[in-house]
Write an enzyme that holds these catalytic residues in place. Sequence first.
Site, mmCIF file in Angstrom:
data_model
loop_
_atom_site.group_PDB
_atom_site.id
_atom_site.type_symbol
_atom_site.label_atom_id
_atom_site.label_comp_id
_atom_site.label_asym_id
_atom_site.label_seq_id
_atom_site.Cartn_x
_atom_site.Cartn_y
_atom_site.Cartn_z
ATOM 1 N N ASP A 246 -6.204 1.982 -3.693
ATOM 2 C CA ASP A 246 -7.452 1.961 -2.908
ATOM 3 C C ASP A 246 -7.712 3.307 -2.244
ATOM 4 O O ASP A 246 -8.817 3.548 -1.758
ATOM 5 C CB ASP A 246 -7.447 0.829 -1.875
ATOM 6 C CG ASP A 246 -6.374 0.978 -0.804
ATOM 7 O OD1 ASP A 246 -5.461 1.806 -0.973
ATOM 8 O OD2 ASP A 246 -6.439 0.246 0.204
ATOM 9 N N ASP B 232 -1.448 0.796 -4.312
ATOM 10 C CA ASP B 232 -2.411 -0.258 -4.625
ATOM 11 C C ASP B 232 -3.769 0.294 -5.044
ATOM 12 O O ASP B 232 -4.724 -0.457 -5.205
ATOM 13 C CB ASP B 232 -2.553 -1.243 -3.472
ATOM 14 C CG ASP B 232 -3.014 -0.590 -2.172
ATOM 15 O OD1 ASP B 232 -3.154 0.649 -2.153
ATOM 16 O OD2 ASP B 232 -3.227 -1.308 -1.179
ATOM 17 N N ASP C 135 -2.526 5.881 -4.185
ATOM 18 C CA ASP C 135 -1.389 5.214 -3.558
ATOM 19 C C ASP C 135 -1.008 4.015 -4.424
ATOM 20 O O ASP C 135 -1.578 3.793 -5.499
ATOM 21 C CB ASP C 135 -1.702 4.825 -2.113
ATOM 22 C CG ASP C 135 -2.850 3.832 -1.980
ATOM 23 O OD1 ASP C 135 -3.564 3.596 -2.976
ATOM 24 O OD2 ASP C 135 -3.038 3.287 -0.880
ATOM 25 N N SER D 168 0.814 -1.207 0.000
ATOM 26 C CA SER D 168 0.000 0.000 0.000
ATOM 27 C C SER D 168 0.856 1.268 0.000
ATOM 28 O O SER D 168 1.636 1.506 -0.913
ATOM 29 C CB SER D 168 -0.961 -0.043 1.188
ATOM 30 O OG SER D 168 -1.905 0.978 1.128
#
Length: 466
Positions: free
Chosen positions: A246, A244, A242, A100
């Site tokens: 999300d 990833d 970011d 992340s």
Amino acid sequence: MKGVQTLKISISGVRGVVGDSLTPTLLVKFAQSFGTYTNGGTVVVGSDTRTSREMVKHAVLAGLLATGCQVVDLGICPVPTVQLAVERLHASGGIAITASHNPAEWNALKFIRPDGIFLSTYQAEELLDIYHQGEFRLADGISMRRVRVEKGALEAHMNAVMACLDVDTIRRRRFRVVADCCNGAGSVVTSEFLKRLGCEVITINDTPNGIFPHPPEPVQENLTQLCEAVVAHGAEVGFAQDADADRLAIVSDKGEAIGEEYTVSLATELVLGKEQREGLPARPVVVNLSTTALIDDIAAKYGCPVIRTPVGEVNVADTMKREGGAIGGEGNGGVIWPEVHYGRDSLVAMGTVLQLLAERECSVSELVASLPKYHMQKLKVPCTSEQAQRMLSAIKARFASHRIDTRDGVKVSFEDGSWFHVRASRTEPLVRLVVEAKTEKRVNELIESVQEYLGAEEFAKPTFAG
């Protein structure tokens, strides 16, 4: 920091520094544990773009295959794409390979249950029990299955989000958007998604090579390039993801980073207004303890209650599911809209913000100016777990005469509406401090009172995180 361990195991999964704490052996064992946990069922696997992803992925595949799992490989994709695929394919679970917002040297495994939500605390403890016992399910060579490659996951994700939006209204506005994907998982889907919403898209850092041009956490100090690009291209909005994809941060038409707390706030404004117009009964908004009080103002306008949970996507998602939440998320830029799925999703965040701007026929800066103003600072204190516990105990004792919430660290609320929240991070070896008030002066007073009480000798000086 001397003595700080880089391996973090929590409800957020297992994460660590590759070449240090996150070893191939550990990764295989955790994958075997999850394969055993799912009883050799179908497991969906996807990853962000980190340069360590191939090593991590092969270790994960080996562990899952060894337990007899049918592995479905999505390749590089956002975490919410994995979550949606788990639901759509009726899989036994999923593993997202991503650290992340952590720096590039980190990687991690996030474990997903059959309903597309991350493991709860209890479920994570069950998985850890399997890991520590080391008694894994074993498949013989004849019964091992080939990895199945799934090509349609990104398409399905985009369609799921667009099905919940007023696409025609957004398209009529013909937004000019700059998107910063940080060379992360958003690089493989964001531009196409925005184009389908009728946007003119300028992308920066959209090569999915895992070489992050700036730290991947979408906070103000990491958005300089995006702010400059919005101004240079005369764009109406800038979006930053970011690694990833999300979480989402927003840059206004004036080239100003408005703060990641506004992401879930603007999504909440859109969804509650939509439900009110449709004559639906008021439903709760669910956010975590560290999220801005602006959420309470917006919810009150529509007669909706606010439920706060400990920090962590699964805590918010499970509460939303149980309480019938209309919208929710976290103040770090994460938006959860159950109409799409119970997971933070930057595509959902982009779509809801664009629809709100299109419906109101205004700019980002005008929209922000129309909302109540709060001042917030987020700080980090690098420390060990032992130091963190001493820190939290000291704060709890010092502010015992005020309203305190200890469900996740210590949150102290004051009569003037100001508050601060201190908690140990589940993803990094540090303590996070979030402070909010109606004035900057009050924010600084609270920061000073907390810092002064903790003392500078034992703990590292906090650094601003947005």
